[in-house]
Design an enzyme around this catalytic site. Structure first.
Site, PDB file in Angstrom:
ATOM      1  N   SER A  25       0.830  -1.213   0.000  1.00  0.00           N
ATOM      2  CA  SER A  25       0.000   0.000   0.000  1.00  0.00           C
ATOM      3  C   SER A  25       0.857   1.252   0.000  1.00  0.00           C
ATOM      4  CB  SER A  25      -0.851  -0.014   1.270  1.00  0.00           C
ATOM      5  OG  SER A  25      -1.441   1.237   1.477  1.00  0.00           O
ATOM      6  N   TYR A  80      -1.634   0.157  10.245  1.00  0.00           N
ATOM      7  CA  TYR A  80      -1.889  -0.625   9.030  1.00  0.00           C
ATOM      8  C   TYR A  80      -0.694  -0.511   8.063  1.00  0.00           C
ATOM      9  CZ  TYR A  80      -3.544  -0.954   4.201  1.00  0.00           C
ATOM     10  OH  TYR A  80      -3.661  -1.228   2.873  1.00  0.00           O
ATOM     11  N   LYS A  82       2.182  -3.350   6.596  1.00  0.00           N
ATOM     12  CA  LYS A  82       2.506  -3.577   5.178  1.00  0.00           C
ATOM     13  C   LYS A  82       4.015  -3.464   4.948  1.00  0.00           C
ATOM     14  CE  LYS A  82      -1.566  -4.337   3.454  1.00  0.00           C
ATOM     15  NZ  LYS A  82      -1.984  -5.353   2.512  1.00  0.00           N
TER      16      LYS A  82
END
Ligand code: UD1
Length: 327
Positions: A117, A141, A145
């Site tokens: 991402s 988050y 990643k």
């Protein structure tokens, strides 16, 4: 090739599965259906109901399917939630990755395509963001990643695993040929929230801030059509197999659209009023994010073909109308 799609019943996973099938690969979907949907499964793809956190289930799926490659999409992705419940993201995203990598080593699976991402970059130091931009995630988050990318790089070095890490910008839209049946459940992203408002499932769209340093004051993002993303997965797989080399690339349209532009386009295409209200800024939102996708272009020969606002909104609206008329 024989490919295991982990999270293949989800929003992006179902599009990737469709693309792999279209290109004559053998697709086996592995999904725990926590957010994936049965209606997103295709009869041509074998389905294994399993969980990435169950190491033995994953290993058995790899062995039974004889998969040579895995597409890894089974991660939680709600940025806000990741800041409140990091434990949930640590277990699913990080422990899940370790299971995947160890199962790959055990079964001889050699290639992984990973959904990374733009959240790995954090607050932009310059625009457009290329792959050399420093990675300083601002939310948990994005941190997961980035960690996963580092695990992949170590397993490449130590075990000869080859991977493509695909750093998506803002994924949006639905299959340009209208073949995906399920809609994302409880979405938090801009375009599905606008669609739910257009359908009357929500009373109004909250616009998170109109006082940013952008031409209309709302945030600018790089929206990339999910059919363009799906095509990139197949090209990336072919690239790492042919070149026996791992890659990390951005996937974006290189265009920036503001929240108000997306909303106005949706009002025009749907013909619905889509009530909205200016709400306060959402913490952690940069004013503007746009990608440089030059590396994906030069390595993979990929470019965004369906990512203009018109197509993003039209394909979303078609998917919502079709889905709701069936119910
Ligand atoms: C974030 C992540 C992205 C991730 C995606 C997955 C960052 C920098 N980006 O994207 O990597 O893949 O989530 O969920 O962490 N907005 C509204 N009202 C709404 C919803 C959104 O105004 O109800 C605005 C947001 O303020 C933002 C834009 O719409 O400016 C897009 O928001 P969203 O769809 O949530 O995606 P990002 O936060 O950009």
């Amino acid at each position: 090739m024989n490919i295991l799609i982990i999270g293949g019943a989800g929003y992006i996973g179902s599009h990737v599965t469709r693309e792999l099938l279209d290109r004559n690969h053998r697709a086996v979907v592995f999904d725990n259906l926590s957010s994936g949907l049965r209606e997103n499964l295709f009869p041509e793809a074998v389905f294994i109901h399993g969980d990435i956190l169950r190491y033995e289930q994953l290993t058995a799926a790899m062995q039974e399917s004889g998969a040579e490659a895995a597409v890894y999409l089974a991660a939680f992705k709600a940025v806000g939630e990741s800041m409140i419940k990091p434990e949930k993201y640590s277990v699913n995203n990080i422990v899940g990755t370790i299971n995947l990598l160890n199962a790959a080593c055990k079964t001889g699976l050699k290639y992984v395509i990973f959904s990374s991402s733009a959240a790995v970059y954090g607050e932009p130091a310059y625009l457009p963001i290329d792959e050399k931009h420093p990675a300083n995630p601002e939310n948990y988050y994005g941190f997961t990643k980035l960690e996963i990318e580092q695990f992949l790089a170590w397993y490449d070095r130590l075990k000869g695993l080859r991977y493509a890490s695909l750093r998506y910008f803002n994924a949006a839209g639905y299959d340009v040929k209208g073949r995906i049946k399920g809609l994302e459940q409880n979405p938090a992203n801009l375009l599905p929230v606008i669609m739910e408002t257009a359908c009357g499932m929500r009373a109004e769209l909250e616009i998170f801030g109109d006082d940013y340093d952008t031409p209309d004051g709302s945030c600018i993002r790089d929206y990339i059509h999910v059919s363009d993303l799906a095509a990139a997965h197949v090209l990336a797989l072919e690239y790492i197999v042919q070149n026996n080399k791992s890659i990390t690339v951005n996937l974006g349209s290189e265009a920036g659209s503001s929240v108000l532009e997306v909303l106005e386009t949706a009002r025009r295409i749907t013909g619905r009023p889509i009530p909205s209200r200016i709400a306060g800024r959402r913490p952690g939102d940069p004013a503007k994010l746009t990608a440089s996708a030059g590396l994906a272009r030069s390595l993979l020969g990929w470019k965004a073909e369906h990512s203009d606002l018109e197509t993003l909104v039209r394909t979303s609206w078609e998917a919502y109308q079709k889905n709701l008329s069936r119910k």
